[in-house]
Design a protein around this motif. Sequence first.
Motif: not given
Length: 220
Positions: A202-212
Motif C-alpha cells: 500500500i502506497v499511502l499519500p505523499k509523505g505518509q510512507g508505504v506498508v506491505a
Amino acid sequence: PSGILRAQAAFGLLEQFGIPVVPTVLTQSADEAATAAERMGFPVALKIESAEITHKSDVGGVALQLSNAREVREAHARMLSEVSRRAPNAKLDGVVVQRMARDGVEMILGVKRDSLFGSVLLCGIGGILVELLKDVAVGIPPLSHDQARDTLKRLRGFAILEGVRGKPPADIDALCDAMVGVSRLAIELGDQLVGLDINPMIVLPKGQGVVAVDAVVQIQ
C-alpha cells in the motif's frame, strides 16, 4: 528452512531491509486471535496461515475490517469451517491477525529468478487487478533510488501514483525506498531466494510512507 516462510517470518525478513509492514501475529485459537486484535487495535484482518494455500481468498481464508473481539471470534470460526470445506487436504498452521492498513495505491513488488540475469525485481499495479492489467516493469538489482523511480516510470499506470481524478499523489519516494530494500534483500540472499511477492504494497499519500500487507517468500 526451505519452503514458503510463515507470514511473521516473511514480514520479519522484510523489516530487516527497511520495508515497512503491518503488525502481524500468528494465533492458534479464536480467543488468542481476539486478544491479539485487541492489543494491536481495530480494525483488523484475519488470514489463514498455510504453506499449501497461496490464494487465501479463493478458499474463504480472508476476513477484513473486523471491528471488535466478537467479530474476530465469529470470523475465525467461519474461516476454519470454510477453508476445511474448500481445501480439506491443506495443512493449516493457524490464523494470522493483522491490523488493517489505510487506503492507498495498491502495488506489487517481487523478485523472480531469471536464467540469464539471476534475481530480477518486478513492480506493477497490484491488488486484485495485477493479473488483469499485467502492467509490470522489471529492474536488475542492485537498484539505486533514481533507478527505482525510472523503473516505476515505465509503468503504463504510473499516473495513478501521481494522483488522478482528485486522488492525492502517492508517496513515490517511500515506494522507491522499498524497491531499493527489496533489491538489497535479493542481493543478500542470492540463490537462497527462490521468489518473493509483496501484494499488495500500500502506497499511502505523499509523505505518509508505504506498508506491505501480504508477502510470499520462498527460500531454498
